[in-house]
Design an enzyme around this catalytic site. Structure first.
Site, short mmCIF file in Angstrom:
data_model
loop_
_atom_site.label_atom_id
_atom_site.label_comp_id
_atom_site.label_asym_id
_atom_site.label_seq_id
_atom_site.Cartn_x
_atom_site.Cartn_y
_atom_site.Cartn_z
N LYS A 80 -0.47 4.71 4.61
CA LYS A 80 -1.30 3.71 5.34
C LYS A 80 -0.74 3.45 6.74
O LYS A 80 0.47 3.25 6.88
CB LYS A 80 -1.39 2.41 4.54
N HIS A 139 0.84 -1.21 0.00
CA HIS A 139 0.00 0.00 0.00
C HIS A 139 0.87 1.25 0.00
O HIS A 139 2.06 1.20 0.32
CB HIS A 139 -0.92 0.03 1.22
N1 LIG Z 1 -12.77 -1.33 3.17
C1 LIG Z 1 -12.20 -0.78 2.10
O1 LIG Z 1 -12.51 -1.13 0.94
C2 LIG Z 1 -11.22 0.31 2.28
C3 LIG Z 1 -10.85 0.66 3.53
N2 LIG Z 1 -10.00 1.70 3.75
C4 LIG Z 1 -9.76 2.07 5.12
O2 LIG Z 1 -10.50 3.25 5.39
C5 LIG Z 1 -9.84 4.02 6.39
C6 LIG Z 1 -9.62 5.42 5.88
O3 LIG Z 1 -8.72 5.38 4.79
P1 LIG Z 1 -8.27 6.72 4.07
O4 LIG Z 1 -9.46 7.47 3.59
O5 LIG Z 1 -7.22 6.33 3.10
O6 LIG Z 1 -7.58 7.48 5.30
P2 LIG Z 1 -7.45 9.06 5.55
O7 LIG Z 1 -6.45 9.21 6.65
O8 LIG Z 1 -7.25 9.77 4.25
O9 LIG Z 1 -8.91 9.46 6.07
C7 LIG Z 1 -9.40 9.17 7.34
C8 LIG Z 1 -10.28 10.33 7.72
O10 LIG Z 1 -10.93 10.04 8.95
C9 LIG Z 1 -10.87 11.21 9.74
N3 LIG Z 1 -11.01 10.96 11.17
C10 LIG Z 1 -10.07 10.79 12.12
N4 LIG Z 1 -10.65 10.65 13.32
C11 LIG Z 1 -11.99 10.74 13.11
C12 LIG Z 1 -13.12 10.71 13.95
N5 LIG Z 1 -12.98 10.57 15.29
N6 LIG Z 1 -14.34 10.81 13.41
C13 LIG Z 1 -14.50 10.99 12.09
N7 LIG Z 1 -13.46 11.05 11.24
C14 LIG Z 1 -12.22 10.92 11.74
C15 LIG Z 1 -9.50 11.79 9.41
O11 LIG Z 1 -9.43 13.14 9.81
P3 LIG Z 1 -7.98 13.75 10.26
O12 LIG Z 1 -7.11 13.62 9.04
O13 LIG Z 1 -8.34 15.14 10.65
O14 LIG Z 1 -7.51 12.91 11.42
C16 LIG Z 1 -9.50 11.63 7.91
O15 LIG Z 1 -10.16 12.67 7.27
C17 LIG Z 1 -8.54 3.25 6.71
O16 LIG Z 1 -8.77 2.44 7.84
C18 LIG Z 1 -8.33 2.40 5.47
O17 LIG Z 1 -7.57 1.26 5.69
C19 LIG Z 1 -9.45 2.38 2.71
C20 LIG Z 1 -9.75 2.03 1.43
C21 LIG Z 1 -10.66 0.97 1.10
O1 LIG Z 2 -5.69 2.07 3.43
C1 LIG Z 2 -5.97 1.81 2.24
O2 LIG Z 2 -5.68 2.57 1.30
C2 LIG Z 2 -6.67 0.57 1.94
N1 LIG Z 2 -7.13 -0.11 2.95
C3 LIG Z 2 -7.87 -1.29 2.89
C4 LIG Z 2 -7.10 -2.43 3.56
O3 LIG Z 2 -6.55 -2.20 4.65
O4 LIG Z 2 -7.07 -3.52 3.03
C5 LIG Z 2 -8.38 -1.63 1.51
C6 LIG Z 2 -7.48 -1.23 0.38
O5 LIG Z 2 -6.49 -2.18 0.21
C7 LIG Z 2 -6.92 0.18 0.54
#
Ligand SMILES: NC(=O)C1=CN([C@@H]2O[C@H](COP(=O)(O)OP(=O)(O)OC[C@H]3O[C@@H](n4cnc5c(N)ncnc54)[C@H](OP(=O)(O)O)[C@@H]3O)[C@@H](O)[C@H]2O)C=CC1
Ligand SMILES: O=C(O)C1=N[C@H](C(=O)O)C[C@H](O)C1
Length: 242
Positions: free
Chosen positions: A135, A131
């Site tokens: 991450k 990744h």
């Molecule tokens: N299931 C799936 O298909 C996928 C899962 N993911 C997962 O999704 C999650 C987010 O990924 P990603 O968007 O890349 O990460 P980012 O760090 O870009 O986004 C996370 C967001 O959540 C916010 N945040 C932090 N604390 C809180 C809170 N208490 N309440 C609400 N929002 C909050 C952050 O704000 P701030 O920056 O201000 O802390 C940030 O804007 C990760 O766990 C990732 O692994 C990602 C891609 C696909």
């Molecule tokens: O953090 C990410 O970007 C992603 N998180 C998910 C994971 O932990 O598997 C899904 C995807 O691979 C992207």
């Protein structure tokens, strides 16, 4: 139009979901991020998606349960305690939790379970994921999802078989274990490879995410599917009819 509320709306996934929602006949009810009260959004939305951080999950679930609003959980890095909280919430609302909302990984998960079942524990399983440099959790939620499928295929549980990132004089491999290796760097959206290593041959099943929109589209599809469902814990294979 179903109104989706986004926890983590300012993040990479939150922004991708907001961009794609309109294409899937959904609208965005609003978003909540770090430091914001999650309850008003849960009341305003018809369905919630959470792509934020594990530390926020408990309050997001509490808000969803209080408002009676279904929730898709894509946040990864969850602990057994988080899963217990999800199970509890699923007694009163519809919840779908998955480490990966893409069509490709949802199918891969099924293939991995089948391969593990047919090959048996004599074939060593190693899961490699890569990744982007931002991450924060490892192994990825997807790697754990695939490991769980492999363990199920073998009739065991991942807890019993999991081996994370070997280093040092760790000894020879124990039959039946499922190993995880995590790479981080650059802008990689999400690559996963499940290696089945046997005597003199290997089978490799994998998936490469080329664009975050694959997760966003799956998350919106899951949200639309979940809205109006009775309480319970659901999975992506049901959403996609796989
Ligand atoms: N299931 C799936 O298909 C996928 C899962 N993911 C997962 O999704 C999650 C987010 O990924 P990603 O968007 O890349 O990460 P980012 O760090 O870009 O986004 C996370 C967001 O959540 C916010 N945040 C932090 N604390 C809180 C809170 N208490 N309440 C609400 N929002 C909050 C952050 O704000 P701030 O920056 O201000 O802390 C940030 O804007 C990760 O766990 C990732 O692994 C990602 C891609 C696909
Ligand atoms: O953090 C990410 O970007 C992603 N998180 C998910 C994971 O932990 O598997 C899904 C995807 O691979 C992207």
């Amino acid at each position: 139009m179903t109104a989706i509320g986004i926890y983590g709306s300012a993040g990479r996934m939150g922004r991708a979901i907001a961009t794609i929602a309109g294409d899937e006949s959904a609208s965005v009810a609003g978003g909540a991020d770090a430091g914001e009260d999650p309850f008003p959004l849960a009341r305003d939305a018809e369905v919630l998606v959470d792509f934020s951080t594990p530390a926020a999950l408990e309050s997001h679930l509490a808000a969803a349960v209080a408002a009676g609003t279904p929730m898709v959980i894509g946040t990864t890095g969850l602990s057994p305690t988080h899963h217990a909280l999800i199970d509890r919430a699923a007694e009163s609302i519809a919840v779908l939790q998955t480490g990966n909302t893409s069509l490709g990984v949802t199918l891969l998960n099924i293939l991995v379970q089948e391969a593990a079942q047919r090959l048996g524990p004599e074939w060593d399983i190693e899961i490699v994921e890569m990744h982007h440099r931002h991450k924060v959790d490892a192994p990825s939620g997807t790697a754990l999802l695939l490991g769980d499928a492999a363990a199920k295929g073998r009739g065991t549980t991942l807890n019993e078989e999991r081996v994370d990132g070997r280093a040092g004089l760790v000894g020879a491999r124990t039959e039946g274990t499922i190993g995880f290796s995590s790479l981080r760097g650059g802008t990689v959206v999400g690559d996963h490879l499940v290696v089945f290593a046997g005597e003199g041959e290997r089978i490799e099943l994998g998936h490469r995410g080329e664009d975050r929109s694959i997760f966003a589209r799956g998350a919106v599809k899951a949200a639309l599917w979940l809205a109006g469902k009775p309480a319970g814990r659901y999975g992506m294979a049901e959403v996609l009819g796989l």
